[in-house]
Write a protein that holds these residues in place. Structure first.
Motif, PDB file in Angstrom:
ATOM      1  N   ILE A  13      -1.178  -0.262 -64.749  1.00  0.00           N
ATOM      2  CA  ILE A  13      -0.557  -1.333 -63.976  1.00  0.00           C
ATOM      3  C   ILE A  13       0.347  -2.107 -64.916  1.00  0.00           C
ATOM      4  CG2 ILE A  13      -0.968  -3.315 -62.504  1.00  0.00           C
ATOM      5  CD1 ILE A  13      -3.752  -2.322 -62.049  1.00  0.00           C
ATOM      6  N   CYS A  14       1.652  -1.977 -64.745  1.00  0.00           N
ATOM      7  CA  CYS A  14       2.579  -2.608 -65.672  1.00  0.00           C
ATOM      8  C   CYS A  14       3.805  -3.063 -64.918  1.00  0.00           C
ATOM      9  CB  CYS A  14       2.956  -1.647 -66.796  1.00  0.00           C
ATOM     10  SG  CYS A  14       3.924  -0.259 -66.213  1.00  0.00           S
ATOM     11  N   ALA A  15       4.802  -3.490 -65.659  1.00  0.00           N
ATOM     12  CA  ALA A  15       6.003  -4.009 -65.022  1.00  0.00           C
ATOM     13  C   ALA A  15       6.747  -2.938 -64.258  1.00  0.00           C
ATOM     14  CB  ALA A  15       6.921  -4.614 -66.086  1.00  0.00           C
ATOM     15  N   SER A  16       6.566  -1.695 -64.638  1.00  0.00           N
ATOM     16  CA  SER A  16       7.270  -0.606 -63.968  1.00  0.00           C
ATOM     17  C   SER A  16       6.890  -0.517 -62.500  1.00  0.00           C
ATOM     18  CB  SER A  16       6.958   0.719 -64.659  1.00  0.00           C
ATOM     19  OG  SER A  16       7.443   1.782 -63.903  1.00  0.00           O
ATOM     20  N   ILE A  17       7.849  -0.235 -61.668  1.00  0.00           N
ATOM     21  CA  ILE A  17       7.584  -0.063 -60.245  1.00  0.00           C
ATOM     22  C   ILE A  17       6.749   1.158 -59.979  1.00  0.00           C
ATOM     23  CG2 ILE A  17       9.754  -1.096 -59.549  1.00  0.00           C
ATOM     24  CD1 ILE A  17      10.728   1.786 -59.075  1.00  0.00           C
ATOM     25  N   PHE A  18       6.736   2.091 -60.896  1.00  0.00           N
ATOM     26  CA  PHE A  18       6.167   3.391 -60.595  1.00  0.00           C
ATOM     27  C   PHE A  18       4.662   3.363 -60.412  1.00  0.00           C
ATOM     28  CE2 PHE A  18       9.731   4.331 -63.637  1.00  0.00           C
ATOM     29  CZ  PHE A  18      10.647   4.544 -62.643  1.00  0.00           C
ATOM     30  N   LEU A  19       3.986   2.359 -60.972  1.00  0.00           N
ATOM     31  CA  LEU A  19       2.536   2.386 -60.969  1.00  0.00           C
ATOM     32  C   LEU A  19       1.960   1.173 -60.278  1.00  0.00           C
ATOM     33  CD1 LEU A  19       2.025   3.785 -64.552  1.00  0.00           C
ATOM     34  CD2 LEU A  19       1.916   4.999 -62.404  1.00  0.00           C
ATOM     35  N   SER A  20       2.537   0.797 -59.157  1.00  0.00           N
ATOM     36  CA  SER A  20       2.043  -0.331 -58.389  1.00  0.00           C
ATOM     37  C   SER A  20       0.724  -0.002 -57.728  1.00  0.00           C
ATOM     38  CB  SER A  20       3.067  -0.696 -57.314  1.00  0.00           C
ATOM     39  OG  SER A  20       2.502  -1.560 -56.389  1.00  0.00           O
ATOM     40  N   VAL A  21      -0.160  -1.026 -57.636  1.00  0.00           N
ATOM     41  CA  VAL A  21      -1.423  -0.819 -56.940  1.00  0.00           C
ATOM     42  C   VAL A  21      -1.382  -1.378 -55.527  1.00  0.00           C
ATOM     43  CG1 VAL A  21      -2.719  -0.902 -59.080  1.00  0.00           C
ATOM     44  CG2 VAL A  21      -2.429  -2.991 -57.776  1.00  0.00           C
ATOM     45  N   ASP A 412      16.605   4.947 -64.770  1.00  0.00           N
ATOM     46  CA  ASP A 412      17.511   3.816 -65.003  1.00  0.00           C
ATOM     47  C   ASP A 412      17.890   3.149 -63.682  1.00  0.00           C
ATOM     48  OD1 ASP A 412      17.474   4.262 -67.713  1.00  0.00           O
ATOM     49  OD2 ASP A 412      19.401   5.321 -67.768  1.00  0.00           O
ATOM     50  N   PHE A 413      18.114   3.959 -62.649  1.00  0.00           N
ATOM     51  CA  PHE A 413      18.512   3.396 -61.358  1.00  0.00           C
ATOM     52  C   PHE A 413      17.363   2.618 -60.721  1.00  0.00           C
ATOM     53  CE2 PHE A 413      19.433   4.181 -56.689  1.00  0.00           C
ATOM     54  CZ  PHE A 413      20.338   3.126 -56.601  1.00  0.00           C
ATOM     55  N   LEU A 414      16.163   3.159 -60.765  1.00  0.00           N
ATOM     56  CA  LEU A 414      15.019   2.436 -60.216  1.00  0.00           C
ATOM     57  C   LEU A 414      14.802   1.120 -60.968  1.00  0.00           C
ATOM     58  CD1 LEU A 414      12.586   5.416 -59.615  1.00  0.00           C
ATOM     59  CD2 LEU A 414      13.658   4.009 -57.861  1.00  0.00           C
ATOM     60  N   ASP A 415      14.994   1.148 -62.279  1.00  0.00           N
ATOM     61  CA  ASP A 415      14.893  -0.095 -63.052  1.00  0.00           C
ATOM     62  C   ASP A 415      15.989  -1.079 -62.644  1.00  0.00           C
ATOM     63  OD1 ASP A 415      12.660   0.622 -64.480  1.00  0.00           O
ATOM     64  OD2 ASP A 415      13.749   1.268 -66.272  1.00  0.00           O
ATOM     65  N   GLU A 416      17.184  -0.559 -62.392  1.00  0.00           N
ATOM     66  CA  GLU A 416      18.290  -1.416 -61.950  1.00  0.00           C
ATOM     67  C   GLU A 416      17.956  -2.100 -60.630  1.00  0.00           C
ATOM     68  OE1 GLU A 416      22.816  -0.796 -60.201  1.00  0.00           O
ATOM     69  OE2 GLU A 416      22.101   0.547 -61.779  1.00  0.00           O
ATOM     70  N   LEU A 417      17.403  -1.334 -59.701  1.00  0.00           N
ATOM     71  CA  LEU A 417      17.045  -1.902 -58.408  1.00  0.00           C
ATOM     72  C   LEU A 417      15.926  -2.931 -58.547  1.00  0.00           C
ATOM     73  CD1 LEU A 417      17.060   1.256 -56.082  1.00  0.00           C
ATOM     74  CD2 LEU A 417      18.838  -0.485 -56.322  1.00  0.00           C
ATOM     75  N   GLN A 418      14.977  -2.634 -59.426  1.00  0.00           N
ATOM     76  CA  GLN A 418      13.819  -3.510 -59.558  1.00  0.00           C
ATOM     77  C   GLN A 418      14.119  -4.773 -60.353  1.00  0.00           C
ATOM     78  OE1 GLN A 418      10.252  -2.598 -58.965  1.00  0.00           O
ATOM     79  NE2 GLN A 418       9.284  -4.241 -60.074  1.00  0.00           N
ATOM     80  N   PHE A 419      14.799  -4.589 -61.487  1.00  0.00           N
ATOM     81  CA  PHE A 419      14.937  -5.691 -62.431  1.00  0.00           C
ATOM     82  C   PHE A 419      16.361  -6.218 -62.586  1.00  0.00           C
ATOM     83  CE2 PHE A 419      11.544  -2.836 -64.166  1.00  0.00           C
ATOM     84  CZ  PHE A 419      10.474  -3.632 -63.828  1.00  0.00           C
ATOM     85  N   GLY A 420      17.341  -5.514 -61.998  1.00  0.00           N
ATOM     86  CA  GLY A 420      18.731  -5.855 -62.275  1.00  0.00           C
ATOM     87  C   GLY A 420      19.341  -6.885 -61.358  1.00  0.00           C
ATOM     88  N   GLY A 421      18.538  -7.501 -60.496  1.00  0.00           N
ATOM     89  CA  GLY A 421      19.076  -8.509 -59.587  1.00  0.00           C
ATOM     90  C   GLY A 421      19.898  -7.911 -58.461  1.00  0.00           C
ATOM     91  N   VAL A 422      19.793  -6.609 -58.241  1.00  0.00           N
ATOM     92  CA  VAL A 422      20.560  -5.937 -57.192  1.00  0.00           C
ATOM     93  C   VAL A 422      20.049  -6.318 -55.812  1.00  0.00           C
ATOM     94  CG1 VAL A 422      21.132  -3.692 -56.182  1.00  0.00           C
ATOM     95  CG2 VAL A 422      21.146  -3.987 -58.676  1.00  0.00           C
TER      96      VAL A 422
END
Length: 492
Positions: A13-21, A412-422
């Motif tokens: 469980i971390c900041a990454s979107i990939f491992l949301s609970v 990179d794109f998933l990070d952009e969507l999650q953290f990039g203010g998009v």
């Protein structure tokens, strides 16, 4: 080179979107499908080593003397970053106490409950004075559960001025109920995205949706144009499938059907933007037969295989779907590493922003919880681990190692969507006014019917043709009455 799929990996469980609970979605847009995380005792040394660096971010003076009582249908993975951090700073409460059996050396006193019975059990425990300490937040039942006194405000147990809250502080204001915070939002994750196969796009002579996105031209209009070119329902070719598609399109307007404003619920049933979306997008999807008609062809169920074989253009699913749902198809059909990609729901052409519903990771503090110190300490550990760049980096490396399809470009794109203010988040509380009103087992309840019945072109509950306008007229009294009832309780 193709990667070997590992069917068992530890959930970090971390900041990454990939491992949301956070809980998955069911038909009718209700969150909470049984998605018990798969866990293992597989060691992951880089993460454990990094936990030592995270310890400086939490308050070591909190005294946690009791295990944290956790009521749920799934057990928290105690090998993940927040758990390892908790152990390193606070130790293991009541370590070795034989009365806990196999859980003697765990942080949590896990109380397992069947998914369908979780709220009944919580209510019984609260009323009897045997409250658990924490319970998973579910937007599909909020603020009804706070109104029913199943949870308590958390303001006196957390310090929102702490910089750890910076990533989620603004969003928490959108969940304030009656001027108080109930939801410790430790991370905000991507919700649904539209997954597509690059070869399907190319074989049909269509523009790559990601390229349209990069050109700032991924809108309702370009999406519907693509649907028009691809659609061939007579030959089983449809443009989109997945749960909750119409309500996700409504969210792209930036307006929730029911929102929280200044600590109170507000119905937006007559908002012009919602009406415009229903008229121009949702109605087009059913009138042109662009959406996969699951109620007619597949017993009300999604049909992922139609997408896998290239006969459905987009599949609307969680941002974690690549690892959760698609891995076997890479091997079975020998897909290339970069075959699967995604885009957010298309932008409302009248807006310069991408709006989307977002998934929330949060633990609620149960009313009467005896171990508030445990809640405070655990929340700090979640914040420190989930919003840490190094933890996210470790998680990404592990994700790419364990699963096929996570190219650098996609990550990179998933990070952009999650953290990039998009994406500007939209939180809709329409399902949170009570399951007696919003029965998640049917699309015919007063809330879900507003979007799902027009999208599927079903008859209403009385077997009459229905539109958003007629359904709104038939159900607004029930909805508004409950909204007013809940709001009237504030301050009492």
């Amino acid at each position: 080179m193709k990667k070997t799929v590992k069917t068992l990996v530890s959930a970090v469980i971390c900041a990454s979107i990939f491992l949301s609970v956070s809980a998955c979605e069911q038909a009718g847009g209700t969150e909470g499908q049984d998605d018990t995380p798969v866990t293992t005792n597989e060691e992951y040394t880089p993460l454990q080593d990094h936990v030592k660096d995270l310890a400086a971010k939490v308050d070591p003076s909190i005294k946690v003397e009791k295990k944290i009582r956790w009521l749920s249908h799934w057990a928290i993975d105690e090998t993940d970053a927040p758990s390892e951090l908790f152990k390193s700073v606070y130790g293991i409460p009541e370590e070795g106490d034989s009365s806990y059996g196999n859980d003697a050396n765990n942080i949590f006193d896990y109380i397992k409950v069947d998914y369908a019975a979780r709220y009944d059990q919580l209510g019984k425990m609260v009323v009897s004075g045997q409250s658990p300490d924490i319970f998973q937040f579910e937007i599909g039942n909020y603020p009804y559960t706070a109104w029913k006194n199943l949870f308590q405000p958390i303001d006196k147990y957390i310090d929102l001025s702490n910089p750890l809250w910076d990533p989620t502080r603004d969003a928490m204001k959108m969940f304030e109920w009656g001027g108080e915070n109930y939801c410790a939002l430790t991370v905000i994750n991507l919700d649904q995205v539209l997954w597509y196969r690059k070869s399907t796009i190319a074989e049909n002579g269509l523009s790559d949706p990601y390229e349209l996105y990069k050109a700032n031209n991924w809108t309702w209009d370009t999406f519907l144009d693509m649907c028009d070119k691809f659609s061939d329902p007579d030959n089983g070719k449809f443009c989109i499938d997945g749960w909750s598609v119409p309500e996700k399109f409504v969210a792209t307007t930036g307006v929730p059907i029911i929102g929280i404003y200044d600590g109170k619920l507000k119905s937006n049933l007559y908002d012009a933007n919602i009406e415009r979306c229903m008229d121009t997008v949702v109605n087009t999807l059913y009138k042109q037969n662009y959406r996969y008609p699951r109620h007619e062809l597949n017993g009300w169920s999604q049909n992922l295989m139609n997408w896998v074989t290239g006969d459905t253009l987009f599949f609307a699913e969680l941002s974690t779907a690549l690892k959760d749902s698609y891995q076997s198809y890479f091997q079975r059909y020998k897909w290339e590493e970069d075959e699967v990609f995604c885009v957010p729901y298309p932008r409302d052409p009248q807006s310069d922003k991408y709006y989307s519903t977002m998934k929330i990771d949060s633990f609620m503090l149960c009313d009467g919880a005896p171990n508030t110190a445990g809640f405070t300490a655990w929340t700090q550990c979640l914040l420190a681990a989930q919003n840490d760049e190094e933890t996210a980096k470790i998680s990404r490396e592990k994700l790419q190692r364990d699963y096929i399809g996570y190219s650098d470009e996609l990550c990179d794109f998933l990070d952009e969507l999650q953290f990039g203010g998009v994406i500007s988040p939209v939180f809709d509380f329409k399902s949170g006014i009570g399951q007696d009103v919003v029965d998640g087992n049917t699309v015919y309840n007063p809330v879900t019917c507003l979007t799902e019945i027009p999208y599927l072109n079903c008859l209403d509950v009385d077997n009459n043709p229905a539109t958003f306008t007629t359904l709104r007229a038939a159900n607004e009294g029930i909805i508004n009455s409950r909204v007013e009832e809940i709001n009237a309780s504030i301050g009492q």
